[in-house]
Design an enzyme around this catalytic site. Structure first.
Site, PDB file in Angstrom:
ATOM      1  N   GLU A  82       0.819  -1.212   0.000  1.00 56.42           N
ATOM      2  CA  GLU A  82       0.000   0.000   0.000  1.00 56.42           C
ATOM      3  C   GLU A  82       0.859   1.271   0.000  1.00 56.42           C
ATOM      4  O   GLU A  82       1.679   1.471   0.899  1.00 56.42           O
ATOM      5  CB  GLU A  82      -0.927   0.004   1.218  1.00 56.42           C
ATOM      6  CG  GLU A  82      -1.914   1.148   1.171  1.00 56.42           C
ATOM      7  CD  GLU A  82      -2.930   1.111   2.308  1.00 56.42           C
ATOM      8  OE1 GLU A  82      -3.164   0.038   2.894  1.00 56.42           O
ATOM      9  OE2 GLU A  82      -3.488   2.180   2.604  1.00 56.42           O
ATOM     10  N   LYS A 261      -7.810  -0.273  11.077  1.00 55.82           N
ATOM     11  CA  LYS A 261      -7.184  -0.666   9.801  1.00 55.82           C
ATOM     12  C   LYS A 261      -5.882   0.115   9.622  1.00 55.82           C
ATOM     13  O   LYS A 261      -4.857  -0.429   9.224  1.00 55.82           O
ATOM     14  CB  LYS A 261      -8.141  -0.411   8.631  1.00 55.82           C
ATOM     15  CG  LYS A 261      -7.698  -1.036   7.325  1.00 55.82           C
ATOM     16  CD  LYS A 261      -6.707  -0.191   6.536  1.00 55.82           C
ATOM     17  CE  LYS A 261      -6.288  -0.862   5.239  1.00 55.82           C
ATOM     18  NZ  LYS A 261      -5.256  -0.101   4.520  1.00 55.82           N
ATOM     19  N   ASP A 277       2.621 -15.025  11.547  1.00 56.80           N
ATOM     20  CA  ASP A 277       1.266 -15.319  11.077  1.00 56.80           C
ATOM     21  C   ASP A 277       0.376 -14.098  11.358  1.00 56.80           C
ATOM     22  O   ASP A 277      -0.081 -13.900  12.480  1.00 56.80           O
ATOM     23  CB  ASP A 277       0.773 -16.564  11.835  1.00 56.80           C
ATOM     24  CG  ASP A 277      -0.615 -17.006  11.410  1.00 56.80           C
ATOM     25  OD1 ASP A 277      -1.353 -16.190  10.817  1.00 56.80           O
ATOM     26  OD2 ASP A 277      -0.962 -18.164  11.696  1.00 56.80           O
ATOM     27  N   HIS A 376      -2.071  11.113  -0.194  1.00 54.67           N
ATOM     28  CA  HIS A 376      -2.422   9.893  -0.920  1.00 54.67           C
ATOM     29  C   HIS A 376      -2.448  10.108  -2.423  1.00 54.67           C
ATOM     30  O   HIS A 376      -2.110   9.210  -3.178  1.00 54.67           O
ATOM     31  CB  HIS A 376      -3.796   9.405  -0.465  1.00 54.67           C
ATOM     32  CG  HIS A 376      -3.710   8.438   0.672  1.00 54.67           C
ATOM     33  ND1 HIS A 376      -4.506   7.334   0.787  1.00 54.67           N
ATOM     34  CD2 HIS A 376      -2.897   8.410   1.749  1.00 54.67           C
ATOM     35  CE1 HIS A 376      -4.195   6.681   1.884  1.00 54.67           C
ATOM     36  NE2 HIS A 376      -3.235   7.318   2.490  1.00 54.67           N
TER      37      HIS A 376
END
Ligand code: NDP
Length: 426
Positions: A82, A261, A277, A376
């Site tokens: 990302e 998130k 993991d 962004h």
């Protein structure tokens, strides 16, 4: 070690960054060789790690330099696809370093296994029988995995809860440097014949829980609000908004989901780089985020007007490993551990939670000031330029042109790239 200078790291080419790491002496010769020769995971090893392998999927491996955690500087490896995540983390690390960096606390480090029993007719009797045999059961669990006992770990405690029709036996296990899924599963399965006998019930399942409430880790930082703005009044205003943003994630699950998130943008990147993991870490943390019956933000920020500082803190389960699973198999994972100075599991857990908090600070700071899109859009333009097929020298000019467009998309990027090339030819 001499003070490392990371200024301009973002502007260098990957080869120049590798050269700098060499100059700084951050890696041993084996890890440096893996980087210089871009050694990837051999297919025959990948074929042993999972099933039906045909190839591998590569992801960008970046470094967020100079995270000051418990007084020590770390260069954090981050695996993420990302855009803007690594830039935001590095930016936050730089700001937070100026206010003293992160402090971490590892509250405990044990995993929890559970055996769920059903068809138990007398819960009270079953519980009494099991609890009187607690020492024997812990010993039985340890006998099932003697190597962890030799390493100083093993089963530590056992308790029981009745939930609806289930009698659930929980066991905490010190798994030392491993995450412990396989060893805990082995231990839990070894307990089932005795537990069935003692409870006169049947086993539904015997397995590790990913809700690692005995592996809680806290990261915190105190930041001078002058870094929010040079103007005192504006800094005060922005600090208040930062705190409100953290409150919003406590009361609105729609916001909490996005808030968390953002935290996982950082956490997952370091968890993946270190070969751990990430599904296990995600599952435990999201359960922890809903521990009071509502899904809430994992981090919290407060503002102390008297000292003109904001304080961020975040606690979550972080049952991370430095041994076991696929950690020793992937050459790039080896580079990640080496770059971090081969920390033990507790130290690594603190780094991961600190990175999550840094990522959260960067996101909240942007959201409550300039907005998230300003930064962004530049990165989005870069992705579009690459997707349109721009060569290295074309990316910069194409990004500039894209940023002047009202709507950026792949079609615009392709047509702008064409006109750039045509202009160059004529
Ligand atoms: P392993 O089965 O690989 O066990 C850890 C190994 O590390 C042991 O064999 C142990 O060797 C070795 N080891 C070496 N040094 C140490 C040390 N200092 N401390 C502890 N162990 C050491 O991995 P885990 O049991 O940790 O399980 C993790 C794996 O299980 C992950 O790949 C995960 O994806 C997967 N998994 C996860 C589940 C879940 O999250 N619910 C469920 C099932 C699997 P020795 O025996 O010689 O002591």
């Amino acid at each position: 070690m001499t003070k490392l200078k990371w200024t301009g790291f973002a502007k260098k080419s990957p080869q120049e960054r590798i050269e700098l790491i060499k100059t700084f002496g951050l890696l041993d010769s084996e890890s440096q060789d893996i980087l210089e020769n871009q050694v990837s995971l051999p297919l025959e090893i990948a074929n042993q790690m999972a099933e039906n392998i045909v190839t591998e999927l590569a992801l960008p491996f970046a470094i967020a330099p100079d995270f000051l955690v418990n007084g020590k500087s770390y260069q954090l490896p981050m695996v993420t696809e990302e855009p803007s995540v690594v830039a935001a983390a590095s930016f936050a690390a730089k700001l937070i370093k100026h206010s003293g960096g992160f402090k971490t606390t590892v509250h405990s480090r044990q995993m929890i296994g559970q055996v769920a029993l059903f068809d138990v007719t007398d819960f009270e009797k079953a519980s009494t029988h099991i609890m009187t045999q607690k020492s024997f059961l812990l010993e039985l669990a340890n006998q099932a995995h003697p190597s962890i006992v030799k390493r100083g770990g093993g089963a530590r405690d056992l308790w029981i809860e009745q939930k609806e029709d289930f009698l659930i036996v929980y066991v905490s296990v010190d798994t030392k440097e491993a995450m412990g899924a396989n060893m805990v599963n082995t231990m839990m399965e070894a307990l089932t014949p005795s537990l069935e006998k003692l409870s006169k019930g049947q086993t539904l399942m015997a397995i590790l829980s990913n809700y690692a409430t005995e592996s809680l880790v806290t990261a915190e930082c105190t930041i001078n609000i002058s870094i929010l703005s040079r103007n005192k009044e504006e800094a005060h205003h922005l600090a208040k908004k930062l705190v409100m943003a953290s409150q919003l994630a406590q009361v609105d699950s729609y916001r909490a989901s996005t808030h968390n998130k953002g935290i996982f943008n950082g956490i997952d990147a370091l968890v993946m780089a270190t070969g751990n993991d990430w599904r296990a870490i995600e599952a435990g943390a999201h359960t922890y985020a809903s521990r009071n019956g509502q899904y809430r933000g994992l981090s919290q920020w407060s503002y102390d007007e008297a000292t003109a500082t904001v304080h961020g803190q975040m606690t979550l389960p972080m049952p991370i490993a430095t041994r076991g699973g696929s950690i020793g198999l992937n050459p790039t994972v080896q580079v990640a551990h080496d770059l971090l100075g081969n920390p033990d599991a507790k130290e690594l857990a603190g780094l991961i939670v600190s990175l999550g908090l840094a990522q959260n600070f960067a996101a909240l700071k942007a959201l409550t000031s300039t907005g998230i899109q300003a930064g962004h859009m530049k990165l989005q333009a870069k992705s579009l330029a690459l997707l349109a097929g721009a060569r290295e020298a074309e990316v910069g000019p194409l990004v500039q042109k894209l940023l002047n467009e009202k709507h950026m998309n792949l079609t615009t990027a392709e047509s702008l790239l064409n006109s750039l090339r045509n202009a160059k030819r004529s």
